[in-house]
Write an enzyme that holds these catalytic residues in place. Structure first.
Site, PDB file in Angstrom:
ATOM      1  N   ARG A 231       0.857  -1.182   0.000  1.00 31.09           N
ATOM      2  CA  ARG A 231       0.000   0.000   0.000  1.00 31.09           C
ATOM      3  C   ARG A 231       0.896   1.235   0.000  1.00 31.09           C
ATOM      4  NH1 ARG A 231      -3.257  -2.727  -1.673  1.00 31.09           N
ATOM      5  NH2 ARG A 231      -5.345  -3.232  -0.920  1.00 31.09           N
ATOM      6  N   GLU A 259       2.431  12.047  -7.885  1.00 27.13           N
ATOM      7  CA  GLU A 259       3.127  13.170  -8.520  1.00 27.13           C
ATOM      8  C   GLU A 259       4.546  13.309  -7.943  1.00 27.13           C
ATOM      9  OE1 GLU A 259       1.491  14.782 -10.984  1.00 27.13           O
ATOM     10  OE2 GLU A 259       3.335  15.889 -11.395  1.00 27.13           O
ATOM     11  N   HIS A 272      -0.500   0.008 -10.149  1.00 26.88           N
ATOM     12  CA  HIS A 272      -1.259  -0.945  -9.304  1.00 26.88           C
ATOM     13  C   HIS A 272      -1.620  -2.209 -10.099  1.00 26.88           C
ATOM     14  CE1 HIS A 272      -4.535  -1.575  -5.958  1.00 26.88           C
ATOM     15  NE2 HIS A 272      -3.528  -2.419  -5.881  1.00 26.88           N
TER      16      HIS A 272
HETATM   17  C1  MLT Z   1      -5.233  -6.374  -2.944  1.00 29.49           C
HETATM   18  O1  MLT Z   1      -5.459  -5.785  -1.887  1.00 29.49           O
HETATM   19  O2  MLT Z   1      -5.163  -7.612  -2.959  1.00 29.49           O
HETATM   20  C2  MLT Z   1      -5.120  -5.613  -4.246  1.00 29.49           C
HETATM   21  O3  MLT Z   1      -5.078  -4.252  -3.985  1.00 29.49           O
HETATM   22  C3  MLT Z   1      -6.248  -6.024  -5.118  1.00 29.49           C
HETATM   23  C4  MLT Z   1      -6.523  -5.159  -6.332  1.00 29.49           C
HETATM   24  O4  MLT Z   1      -5.646  -4.814  -7.116  1.00 29.49           O
HETATM   25  O5  MLT Z   1      -7.706  -4.831  -6.544  1.00 29.49           O
END
Ligand code: MLT
Length: 297
Positions: A231, A259, A272
């Protein structure tokens, strides 16, 4: 008939479990019995009277107000492990991208388009600009040995790395699954000192916010790379950009660009993508579909 509201794109295989069992499933439902989502942030939501369960097709639940749900008797499910292999594979790619100057090298090759018979000469003349290191024999520190951390640690052992792990809350099941070659670090200082790579696999909670801060960074070798596929908030972005600018660490590989991070060429940013494989999306959706169905039944 129970109604399920969806947010984000949820793989059809999971939704079919519910549809085939007679549930109404749609992204346009008021007062649902359950919600299924991926990364939609629910912190400001009003808990409507019928809501009984929320299922996150993913591992982290930091986009869901779990305490508020618990107080209202709404159960929150997640799908731990269902996307672990996908994340592991991207972490290994991140290790290699930071060790070898693959991006810059590819961009250089592409820049040679139109140079005709000079291409080969230029490649051989300039390849030294993109020299890297090998990950075999290097030290990887894995913070957090849940489903993903264990898979990353084991894969790195297979690639010849010397792997240390730290997780004061490791479960018995995860410990059984961990390669016996992984060295147990008794504390964070021991884990970080001497590491060439640090891979973070911890959830975001109040106590893990800014887990990597200037104090942690000062303990690392200036050739170290940090990988964050967990995260964004577990790394203090100001501190990491400062460390990169001052040559305090080598690279920051992250699935969470911002940014500020994009201002540094030493950040390797991915959008992500950790859990974004067909297999992981199917696995998560099926796990959540089954959990929600069983719970509502
Ligand atoms: C997770 O928490 O497993 C990921 O953030 C899943 C995602 O990419 O939606």
């Amino acid at each position: 008939m129970s109604k399920i509201k969806t947010y984000n794109k949820i793989a059809q295989g999971g939704l079919n479990i519910l549809i085939d069992s007679g549930f109404e499933v749609s992204d346009a439902i008021d007062n649902p019995d359950a919600i299924i989502l991926r990364s939609e942030k629910l912190h400001t939501m009003t808990i409507e009277s019928n809501l009984k369960a929320i299922g996150r097709a993913g591992a982290g639940v930091n986009n869901i107000p779990v305490d508020k749900c618990t107080n209202a008797g709404v159960v929150v499910f997640n799908s731990p492990g269902a996307n672990a292999n996908a994340v592991k594979e991207l972490v290994i790619a991140g290790l290699l991208l930071s060790a070898r100057d693959i991006f810059a090298g590819i961009n250089y090759s592409k820049s040679l388009k139109g140079r005709g018979s000079e291409v080969n000469t230029l490649v051989e003349k300039n390849k030294a600009l993109f020299k890297g290191i090998e990950i075999s024999g290097k030290k990887l520190a894995v913070v957090g040995l849940g489903a993903i951390g264990v898979m990353v640690a084991n894969a790195a052992v297979e690639l010849g790395m010397s792997v240390s792990g730290y997780d004061p809350f490791i479960s018995v099941d995860r410990a059984w699954g961990l390669s016996s070659s992984v060295i147990q670090a008794s504390n964070l200082n021991k884990l970080l000192s001497g590491a060439d790579f640090v891979s973070l696999h911890i959830p975001l909670t109040d106590s893990t916010k800014d887990f990597i801060n200037s104090s942690c960074l000062s303990k690392l070798k200036n050739t170290a790379t940090i990988l964050n596929f967990s995260r964004p908030e577990i790394v203090d972005q100001e501190a990491i950009v400062t460390a990169l600018n001052l040559g305090g660490i080598h690279r920051y590989v992250t699935d969470f660009p911002s940014e500020l991070l994009l201002s540094s060429d030493k950040v390797i940013p991915m959008p992500h993508l950790g859990a974004s494989t067909k297999e992981a999306e199917d696995n998560c959706a099926v796990m959540i579909g089954n959990q929600i169905k069983e719970f509502l039944d």
